[in-house]
Structures are given as C-alpha cells and as structure tokens.
Write an enzyme that holds these catalytic residues in place. Structure first.
Site, PDB file in Angstrom:
ATOM      1  N   ASN A 253       0.630  -8.957  11.615  1.00 28.09           N
ATOM      2  CA  ASN A 253       1.335  -7.724  11.281  1.00 28.09           C
ATOM      3  C   ASN A 253       0.566  -6.507  11.771  1.00 28.09           C
ATOM      4  O   ASN A 253      -0.653  -6.488  11.783  1.00 28.09           O
ATOM      5  CB  ASN A 253       1.612  -7.650   9.774  1.00 28.09           C
ATOM      6  CG  ASN A 253       0.594  -6.818   9.023  1.00 28.09           C
ATOM      7  OD1 ASN A 253       0.642  -5.586   9.033  1.00 28.09           O
ATOM      8  ND2 ASN A 253      -0.345  -7.495   8.362  1.00 28.09           N
TER       9      ASN A 253
ATOM     10  N   ASN B  12      -4.586  -1.521  10.806  1.00 24.74           N
ATOM     11  CA  ASN B  12      -3.413  -0.945  11.463  1.00 24.74           C
ATOM     12  C   ASN B  12      -3.263   0.561  11.301  1.00 24.74           C
ATOM     13  O   ASN B  12      -2.249   1.127  11.702  1.00 24.74           O
ATOM     14  CB  ASN B  12      -2.149  -1.647  10.954  1.00 24.74           C
ATOM     15  CG  ASN B  12      -2.187  -3.135  11.227  1.00 24.74           C
ATOM     16  OD1 ASN B  12      -2.533  -3.546  12.327  1.00 24.74           O
ATOM     17  ND2 ASN B  12      -1.861  -3.942  10.229  1.00 24.74           N
TER      18      ASN B  12
ATOM     19  N   SER C 227      -7.420  -2.069   6.160  1.00 24.63           N
ATOM     20  CA  SER C 227      -6.307  -2.431   7.036  1.00 24.63           C
ATOM     21  C   SER C 227      -6.686  -2.121   8.478  1.00 24.63           C
ATOM     22  O   SER C 227      -7.220  -1.050   8.766  1.00 24.63           O
ATOM     23  CB  SER C 227      -5.048  -1.656   6.657  1.00 24.63           C
ATOM     24  OG  SER C 227      -4.046  -1.835   7.649  1.00 24.63           O
TER      25      SER C 227
ATOM     26  N   GLY D 279      -5.281 -16.847   3.098  1.00 21.68           N
ATOM     27  CA  GLY D 279      -5.180 -18.274   3.385  1.00 21.68           C
ATOM     28  C   GLY D 279      -5.043 -19.165   2.169  1.00 21.68           C
ATOM     29  O   GLY D 279      -5.248 -20.374   2.264  1.00 21.68           O
TER      30      GLY D 279
ATOM     31  N   THR E  74       0.827  -1.192   0.000  1.00 19.26           N
ATOM     32  CA  THR E  74       0.000   0.000   0.000  1.00 19.26           C
ATOM     33  C   THR E  74       0.871   1.256   0.000  1.00 19.26           C
ATOM     34  O   THR E  74       1.844   1.360   0.746  1.00 19.26           O
ATOM     35  CB  THR E  74      -0.935   0.003   1.215  1.00 19.26           C
ATOM     36  OG1 THR E  74      -1.788  -1.122   1.132  1.00 19.26           O
ATOM     37  CG2 THR E  74      -1.754   1.265   1.324  1.00 19.26           C
TER      38      THR E  74
END
EC number: 1.3.5.2
Length: 392
Positions: free
Chosen positions: A139, A211, A209, A330, A114
């Site tokens: 992460n 985060n 995201s 996955g 990103t």
C-alpha cells in the site's frame, strides 16, 4: 422439527469465504480499495443502526460466533481494560465509522485512523495491491482520511460509551498532515489529539508510515522527544504510544525503546509496513506490470512476520518487561499470535491476515491462546508475555 437459523447453518467466517474467497485468491479480482470501501459503508450503516431490532439481532449472532470470554485473557494496561489481547490494527477504519461495533467481531480493541488534522485524499490510485499467493499487500495510501474534525462528528453520531466503559478499547492513530512542514509537526499532531482526546482510550503517534514524505524522520530521538513533550502538555491527554517502522537499525530501535521508557510512554507498537521486499523484488504486480522493487509503498502481511518478530524481541531486550508492547505485522494464525506474545507483546493486532483469513481468525487466535495457556500451565495470559515458550 424447527429449521435451524441461518446463523447456525453458516458461520460468519464461512459466509465471508463463500462470498469473497475467490476475490481474495486473485491479485486481479475486485480492487482491494473498492472492496474495503464497500465493507466500511456497510459497517458504517450497521454501527449507526445497531439498536434497530433486525440489525441488533444480526450483530448478536455475529458476536455469538466470534466473541470469546475468558478471564485469563483480560488485562489492564496503561489504564485500559482489554477483554482480550487481539485488536484491529490502524488503517482499516480510518475515519472511525464502525467504532461502536468492533467488539462484535471478537476484538478486544480497535485502533482508528490514521487521522490527520487536515483531511486529505492521499496518494494517486492505484495505491493498494493484493498479493494473494504471498498473503500480503502493498500500500501507498498516504494517510487518506476525512480529518480530525469529521472524525469527531462521526464518533459522536455513534453515541459511544465513555472511555473506560466500552466493550472494546478504542485507540486513535495520529499522523502528520501532508501539507504541514516537518518542523510544525508537533502542533499538527496536537490539534488532532486535543480535539479527539475525550473520545479516545489511548493515542498512537504514527511516525513510521513510509507513504508520507519525511514522516519517518520523526523517529529520530530528538524529533520524537519534542513531539511527545508537545502532546503530553495537552489537557486530558490519553495514554500515548508510538508506532515504529520495521526498517530501523538495531541502534535506532534501542534508542526508541530508551526514549519510550524515559518519556513515560504507555507503550510501543511494532511494526508498521516495510520498504523491504523480503526476497519478492521480482514479483510483478499484474495491475501495473511492474515489479515490487519498482513500486513505492509499504509491504504488509505474511512476508513481514519474521522481521516484525525480530524488532519486538529487540524492544523487549532493551526496554525490559515494564514497557507494554503491541505486536503487529504478519499475524495470521494462532501460532503467530502466540509467538509474538511469547516474545514480549502484551497485545497483538491484525489487518492483512484478517482480510485474507476472514473474521474467524479472531476467535481462532483466542481459542489457540487459551489452549496454549492450558498446555503450558499458565494461569493468565500475562504470565506468557515474554516467557519465550514456543507454540505446542
């Protein structure tokens, strides 16, 4: 008799496992972020020197080992020609340093970023953790990247073929700068896209995201609609997709699917990393001594597989077959890739599984898809998309 060439003695995947197998099998091995940085440094120099005779020969050997060419795997989606449906997910090549060589590794496309308008260092370290036994990663990177202006210079230095003329389609994953207030997010995304649009085959609005504080609020239908409308006004705007979180409730997934259809988005990518721990709450990270339940960040890899599949199926059921879907999360085997395509994904992306399984995961998946097309009598991979046919 002539000695066989090294390329014939060791496969690319074999060398990868020989050099990195022990590291990847241990949570406390070489720090995963340092390992990624070392790999990207080598890939960056390789990309810049790809026409040098020695480098070109090595890349040709890698391509011979990892690429697969079969017309049944080619598709044209949102104006882009994909030579095969397997791509590199965003998050690995954040700054686009290896944009010119991802096709050599067998990928039909690669998603860069990103990237944010403002360069940023991301969250404090440690922020990337390997969970070897679970084939997973945690992460909390926080969109660390050099910024849109540096990415443009990085891509221009590689003298890329023009969009539409590349062996691997290049997507651009866009995020919000951490310092930008949420109400100014549309302009922040727009600055990055306006600068980088001439170099991108498609662009992804990353609002999922976990985060970046407040980012997931942009998945709200009214917020996302405002963002999409701002970006679509840009001259030369490439096809726009949106990447969504796996942690959404069903009604929110349905709303996003309807919004994507109503706004004419090119597609939806499902899914990003998850705040769910999928029964691993008590798993202790050796580097911090704390459990996953106590740690911030998004989980990726094998534990995410079932939830990612559920979200994809929900999107397909709501949006129907007209909206292209990209499955990620996955996918670490041919069976997992086929499962996602059968559920409605036209394309799939790899990251965590690719790190653990190595570069030959890509050709293994492509060989597996070709085998399934033969087994089920499909003439083209597009016939398998959304077919519901299980792996055999």
């Amino acid at each position: 008799m002539a000695e066989p060439s090294p390329a014939k003695v060791y496969s690319t995947g074999g060398l990868y496992r020989r050099w990195l197998g022990a590291i990847l099998a241990n949570d406390q091995g070489l720090d995963p972020e340092q390992l990624t940085q070392a790999a990207l440094s080598a890939l960056s120099q390789t990309s810049l020197r790809r026409d040098w005779p020695g480098v070109s020969a090595v890349l040709a050997a890698i391509a011979l080992d990892l690429q697969r060419h079969d017309l049944r795997l080619e598709q044209v989606l949102f104006g882009c020609r994909f030579l095969n449906p397997v791509g590199l997910a965003a998050g690995f090549d954040k700054n686009g340093v290896a944009a010119s060589i991802w096709d050599r590794f067998g990928f039909g496309f690669a998603e860069l970023g990103t990237v944010t308008w403002h360069g940023q260092t991301g969250n404090p370290r440690p922020r990337l953790f390997r969970l070897a036994a679970e084939q997973a990663a945690l992460n909390r990177m926080g969109f660390n990247n050099n910024g849109a202006e540096v990415m443009r210079r990085t891509l221009e230095k590689q003298a890329l073929p023009s969009p539409g003329q590349r062996p691997a389609v290049l997507g651009l994953n866009l995020g919000k700068s951490r310092i930008t207030p949420l109400e100014q997010a549309p302009d922040d995304y727009a600055l990055s896209l306006e600068l980088l649009a001439p170099l991108a085959d498609y662009a992804v609005i990353n609002v999922s995201s976990p985060n970046t504080p407040g980012l997931r609020d942009l998945q709200d239908a009214s917020q996302l609609r405002r963002l999409v409308e701002r970006l679509r006004r840009l001259p030369g705007c490439p096809p726009l997709l949106v990447k969504i979180a796996p942690d959404l409730e069903d009604d929110a997934i349905d709303g996003l699917a309807r919004l994507a259809y109503e706004e004419g988005l090119a597609g939806v990518i499902a899914v990003n990393t998850s705040l769910d721990r999928f029964g691993l709450d008590g798993r202790v990270l050796p580097k911090t001594g704390r459990t996953l339940a106590e740690e911030a960040g998004g989980l990726s890899g094998a534990p995410l597989r079932q939830r990612a599949l559920e979200v994809l199926r929900r999107l397909r059921a709501t949006a129907g077959p007209a909206l292209p879907l990209i499955g990620v999360g996955g996918i670490d085997s041919p069976e997992a890739a086929w499962e996602r395509i059968s559920a409605g994904a036209s394309l799939v992306q790899l990251y965590t599984g690719w790190i653990f399984k190595g570069p030959d995961l890509v050709p293994n998946i492509l060989d597996g898809l070709i085998g399934q097309l033969d087994r089920h009598g499909f003439r083209h991979v597009s016939e398998a998309v959304g077919s519901g046919v299980p792996w055999q």
